[in-house]
Structures are given as structure tokens and as C-alpha cells.
Motif scaffolding. Structure first.
Motif, PDB file in Angstrom:
ATOM      1  N   ILE A 123      53.513  44.129  63.135  1.00 42.54           N
ATOM      2  CA  ILE A 123      53.241  43.795  64.544  1.00 42.54           C
ATOM      3  C   ILE A 123      52.116  42.776  64.686  1.00 42.54           C
ATOM      4  CG2 ILE A 123      54.118  45.993  65.399  1.00 42.54           C
ATOM      5  CD1 ILE A 123      51.174  46.903  65.757  1.00 42.54           C
ATOM      6  N   LYS A 124      51.623  42.282  63.535  1.00 39.79           N
ATOM      7  CA  LYS A 124      50.481  41.351  63.541  1.00 39.79           C
ATOM      8  C   LYS A 124      49.381  41.900  64.445  1.00 39.79           C
ATOM      9  CE  LYS A 124      52.289  38.022  61.028  1.00 39.79           C
ATOM     10  NZ  LYS A 124      52.873  38.639  59.874  1.00 39.79           N
ATOM     11  N   GLU A 125      48.962  43.113  64.126  1.00 40.69           N
ATOM     12  CA  GLU A 125      47.996  43.850  64.933  1.00 40.69           C
ATOM     13  C   GLU A 125      46.722  43.047  65.162  1.00 40.69           C
ATOM     14  OE1 GLU A 125      45.832  48.244  64.966  1.00 40.69           O
ATOM     15  OE2 GLU A 125      46.960  47.602  63.206  1.00 40.69           O
ATOM     16  N   GLY A 126      46.296  43.029  66.406  1.00 37.10           N
ATOM     17  CA  GLY A 126      45.073  42.338  66.787  1.00 37.10           C
ATOM     18  C   GLY A 126      44.071  43.310  67.379  1.00 37.10           C
ATOM     19  N   SER A 127      42.970  42.783  67.812  1.00 34.72           N
ATOM     20  CA  SER A 127      41.895  43.589  68.381  1.00 34.72           C
ATOM     21  C   SER A 127      42.340  44.239  69.688  1.00 34.72           C
ATOM     22  CB  SER A 127      40.680  42.705  68.644  1.00 34.72           C
ATOM     23  OG  SER A 127      39.664  43.449  69.279  1.00 34.72           O
ATOM     24  N   ALA A 128      41.869  45.452  69.907  1.00 34.39           N
ATOM     25  CA  ALA A 128      42.134  46.149  71.165  1.00 34.39           C
ATOM     26  C   ALA A 128      41.216  45.641  72.276  1.00 34.39           C
ATOM     27  CB  ALA A 128      41.940  47.648  70.975  1.00 34.39           C
ATOM     28  N   ASP A 129      40.141  44.954  71.883  1.00 33.07           N
ATOM     29  CA  ASP A 129      39.183  44.443  72.867  1.00 33.07           C
ATOM     30  C   ASP A 129      39.588  43.045  73.328  1.00 33.07           C
ATOM     31  OD1 ASP A 129      37.450  46.665  72.756  1.00 33.07           O
ATOM     32  OD2 ASP A 129      36.584  45.900  70.889  1.00 33.07           O
ATOM     33  N   PRO A 130      39.474  42.782  74.634  1.00 31.65           N
ATOM     34  CA  PRO A 130      39.750  41.429  75.111  1.00 31.65           C
ATOM     35  C   PRO A 130      38.744  40.440  74.505  1.00 31.65           C
ATOM     36  CG  PRO A 130      39.094  42.886  76.936  1.00 31.65           C
ATOM     37  CD  PRO A 130      39.077  43.686  75.677  1.00 31.65           C
ATOM     38  N   GLY A 131      39.258  39.343  73.998  1.00 37.22           N
ATOM     39  CA  GLY A 131      38.389  38.360  73.366  1.00 37.22           C
ATOM     40  C   GLY A 131      38.095  38.660  71.916  1.00 37.22           C
ATOM     41  N   GLY A 132      38.689  39.727  71.382  1.00 32.36           N
ATOM     42  CA  GLY A 132      38.469  40.094  69.985  1.00 32.36           C
ATOM     43  C   GLY A 132      39.340  39.267  69.048  1.00 32.36           C
ATOM     44  N   LEU A 133      39.132  39.452  67.772  1.00 32.75           N
ATOM     45  CA  LEU A 133      39.889  38.699  66.763  1.00 32.75           C
ATOM     46  C   LEU A 133      41.314  39.233  66.648  1.00 32.75           C
ATOM     47  CD1 LEU A 133      37.192  38.392  63.947  1.00 32.75           C
ATOM     48  CD2 LEU A 133      37.837  36.684  65.642  1.00 32.75           C
ATOM     49  N   PRO A 134      42.275  38.342  66.561  1.00 29.25           N
ATOM     50  CA  PRO A 134      43.671  38.784  66.470  1.00 29.25           C
ATOM     51  C   PRO A 134      44.100  39.040  65.022  1.00 29.25           C
ATOM     52  CG  PRO A 134      43.602  36.414  66.686  1.00 29.25           C
ATOM     53  CD  PRO A 134      42.178  36.890  66.722  1.00 29.25           C
ATOM     54  N   ALA A 135      43.281  39.707  64.239  1.00 28.88           N
ATOM     55  CA  ALA A 135      43.577  39.838  62.811  1.00 28.88           C
ATOM     56  C   ALA A 135      43.212  41.203  62.249  1.00 28.88           C
ATOM     57  CB  ALA A 135      42.857  38.737  62.051  1.00 28.88           C
ATOM     58  N   VAL A 136      43.458  42.259  62.997  1.00 35.84           N
ATOM     59  CA  VAL A 136      43.177  43.596  62.487  1.00 35.84           C
ATOM     60  C   VAL A 136      44.037  43.869  61.254  1.00 35.84           C
ATOM     61  CG1 VAL A 136      43.323  46.071  63.018  1.00 35.84           C
ATOM     62  CG2 VAL A 136      42.386  44.481  64.703  1.00 35.84           C
ATOM     63  N   PHE A 137      45.233  43.295  61.226  1.00 30.60           N
ATOM     64  CA  PHE A 137      46.119  43.489  60.073  1.00 30.60           C
ATOM     65  C   PHE A 137      45.481  42.955  58.787  1.00 30.60           C
ATOM     66  CE2 PHE A 137      47.193  39.421  61.884  1.00 30.60           C
ATOM     67  CZ  PHE A 137      47.522  38.598  60.815  1.00 30.60           C
ATOM     68  N   LEU A 138      44.702  41.889  58.891  1.00 27.72           N
ATOM     69  CA  LEU A 138      43.996  41.387  57.712  1.00 27.72           C
ATOM     70  C   LEU A 138      42.884  42.337  57.294  1.00 27.72           C
ATOM     71  CD1 LEU A 138      43.694  37.577  58.565  1.00 27.72           C
ATOM     72  CD2 LEU A 138      45.254  38.671  56.936  1.00 27.72           C
ATOM     73  N   LEU A 139      42.203  42.901  58.263  1.00 26.55           N
ATOM     74  CA  LEU A 139      41.135  43.863  57.971  1.00 26.55           C
ATOM     75  C   LEU A 139      41.702  45.082  57.252  1.00 26.55           C
ATOM     76  CD1 LEU A 139      38.107  44.499  58.425  1.00 26.55           C
ATOM     77  CD2 LEU A 139      38.786  45.618  60.549  1.00 26.55           C
ATOM     78  N   LYS A 140      42.833  45.578  57.716  1.00 24.60           N
ATOM     79  CA  LYS A 140      43.446  46.755  57.094  1.00 24.60           C
ATOM     80  C   LYS A 140      43.953  46.444  55.688  1.00 24.60           C
ATOM     81  CE  LYS A 140      44.646  49.198  61.305  1.00 24.60           C
ATOM     82  NZ  LYS A 140      45.723  49.796  62.111  1.00 24.60           N
ATOM     83  N   THR A 141      44.280  45.196  55.430  1.00 25.32           N
ATOM     84  CA  THR A 141      44.751  44.793  54.109  1.00 25.32           C
ATOM     85  C   THR A 141      43.670  44.957  53.049  1.00 25.32           C
ATOM     86  OG1 THR A 141      46.261  43.229  55.160  1.00 25.32           O
ATOM     87  CG2 THR A 141      45.820  42.869  52.840  1.00 25.32           C
ATOM     88  N   LEU A 142      42.432  45.020  53.474  1.00 27.69           N
ATOM     89  CA  LEU A 142      41.341  45.223  52.524  1.00 27.69           C
ATOM     90  C   LEU A 142      41.448  46.563  51.791  1.00 27.69           C
ATOM     91  CD1 LEU A 142      38.301  43.898  54.596  1.00 27.69           C
ATOM     92  CD2 LEU A 142      39.415  42.784  52.648  1.00 27.69           C
ATOM     93  N   ILE A 143      42.106  47.543  52.396  1.00 30.96           N
ATOM     94  CA  ILE A 143      42.192  48.864  51.760  1.00 30.96           C
ATOM     95  C   ILE A 143      42.958  48.787  50.439  1.00 30.96           C
ATOM     96  CG2 ILE A 143      42.953  51.266  52.014  1.00 30.96           C
ATOM     97  CD1 ILE A 143      42.575  50.827  55.098  1.00 30.96           C
ATOM     98  N   PRO A 144      44.213  48.316  50.429  1.00 30.56           N
ATOM     99  CA  PRO A 144      44.888  48.229  49.127  1.00 30.56           C
ATOM    100  C   PRO A 144      44.282  47.164  48.214  1.00 30.56           C
ATOM    101  CG  PRO A 144      46.318  47.389  50.861  1.00 30.56           C
ATOM    102  CD  PRO A 144      45.117  47.996  51.526  1.00 30.56           C
ATOM    103  N   LEU A 145      43.744  46.079  48.783  1.00 32.45           N
ATOM    104  CA  LEU A 145      43.098  45.068  47.937  1.00 32.45           C
ATOM    105  C   LEU A 145      41.887  45.648  47.211  1.00 32.45           C
ATOM    106  CD1 LEU A 145      43.221  41.763  50.033  1.00 32.45           C
ATOM    107  CD2 LEU A 145      44.531  42.354  47.985  1.00 32.45           C
ATOM    108  N   MET A 146      41.130  46.479  47.910  1.00 35.30           N
ATOM    109  CA  MET A 146      39.986  47.132  47.281  1.00 35.30           C
ATOM    110  C   MET A 146      40.449  47.999  46.125  1.00 35.30           C
ATOM    111  SD  MET A 146      38.243  50.457  47.218  1.00 35.30           S
ATOM    112  CE  MET A 146      39.211  51.219  48.453  1.00 35.30           C
ATOM    113  N   ALA A 147      41.490  48.776  46.366  1.00 33.77           N
ATOM    114  CA  ALA A 147      41.986  49.679  45.329  1.00 33.77           C
ATOM    115  C   ALA A 147      42.529  48.908  44.131  1.00 33.77           C
ATOM    116  CB  ALA A 147      43.063  50.594  45.905  1.00 33.77           C
TER     117      ALA A 147
END
Length: 178
Positions: A123-147
Motif C-alpha cells: 500500500i506504499k504506507e505513508g505517515s498518518a500525520d498530515p505533512g509527514g513523510l510518505p515512506a513508512v514502508f521504508l522505515l518498516k523495511t529496516l526490521i528485516p534488513l537489521m536481521a
């Protein structure tokens, strides 16, 4: 043995490079946070995107810095007994700990986060806040990348300790750094 040593060295170089890049991100994070504070309290201007950028940078440094921290032996260890062990005993503890605990934990993180991250990407998840970054999906990708990066470094650590155990005889203290 030469291949295993080369593999261990390659993974170590990758972790070193990652650590250097993450140190640059730490400076960017510090500058971004300073800008947020100056804009907010000096000029009464706020930016949710900039605040989220600081959060994203912090998450990136923390999550992807785990492999570098392991490579630098900077992880937390309860060493009541460990500090008194011989170099060979430490190599056994490190090898078995990596194989029995760290690698399975990394596998668990990858498997348990895969669907979570996949849904976010779909869903190309973005910020729930208006004016936030449209890249929550990239932030969540850090979990498997970390592992994955931590698992790679765990393999390097297991190889390093296994090679130490294989190449150094019990009486060869120079080879194990004693």
C-alpha cells in the motif's frame, strides 16, 4: 579454510563500511534535530516531515548499526564468567552463542516481519500525520534488513571463532591472542 577466512573478512569489511556510512547519518540526524529545535523555538515554525526525518534517521542508525556493534564487540554481555575464560573458551562461547541464539533470533525477525513489511510495501504506507513523510514502508523495511545484516555479521563471528579453534592448538597461545 582460505574461502572461509575470505568470507569472514568480506563480511567484516561490509560491516565496517556500513558503520562508517551510519556515522555520517548520525551527523545528518544531529543537524536535522538541531534545525527542528531552532525552527521551532527560534522562529515558531514546525515541520512534521523534519521531525519524522529525525526519527527515520535514528531508526536507521540504531537498526542497521547492530551488525557493526557486534563486529566491534560492543554488544551487551554479562561477563561474570566470560572475562575469566581462556581465548579458546571465549571462542567456543561466541561460536555456540551465535549458532544457538543469534542466528535463530535473526531468522525469527526476518520471518515474523516479512508479511508485516510486505503489506506496508503493497500500500506504499505513508505517515498518518498530515505533512509527514510518505515512506513508512521504508522505515518498516529496516526490521528485516537489521536481521539480515546482523545474521551476516553473526556468520562472520562464528567463522572467526571457528577458524581460531581449528587453527590454534591448545598450546598455541600466540595464535589466539593470549
Amino acid at each position: 579454510m582460505t574461502f572461509l577466512y575470505a568470507l569472514q573478512q568480506t563480511i567484516d569489511r561490509f560491516s565496517q563500511l556500513s558503520g562508517r556510512l551510519l556515522s555520517v547519518l548520525s551527523v545528518v540526524m544531529m543537524l536535522s534535530l538541531s534545525a527542528v529545535v531552532v525552527l521551532r523555538y527560534g522562529f515558531n515554525l514546525g515541520s512534521i516531515a523534519m521531525q519524522e526525518l529525525v526519527t527515520y534517521l535514528h531508526a536507521t542508525v540504531f537498526m542497521l548499526g547492530t551488525a557493526y556493534t557486534l563486529q566491534q564487540d560492543g554488544h551487551v554481555r554479562v561477563d561474570i564468567f566470560y572475562r575469566h575464560f581462556s581465548p579458546r573458551a571465549k571462542a567456543w562461547v561466541n561460536s555456540l552463542g551465535g549458532l544457538i541464539f543469534l542466528l535463530p533470533l535473526c531468522g525469527y525477525f526476518v520471518l515474523s516481519s516479512w508479511e508485516f513489511v510486505g503489506q506496508s510495501w503493497s500500500i506504499k504506507e505513508g505517515s498518518a500525520d498530515p505533512g509527514g513523510l510518505p515512506a513508512v514502508f521504508l522505515l518498516k523495511t529496516l526490521i528485516p534488513l537489521m536481521a539480515i545484516s546482523l545474521a551476516l555479521q553473526a556468520v562472520a563471528e562464528v567463522l572467526r571463532n571457528a577458524l581460531l579453534l581449528i587453527t590454534a592448538g591448545p598450546a598455541d597461545k600466540r595464535a589466539v591472542g593470549a
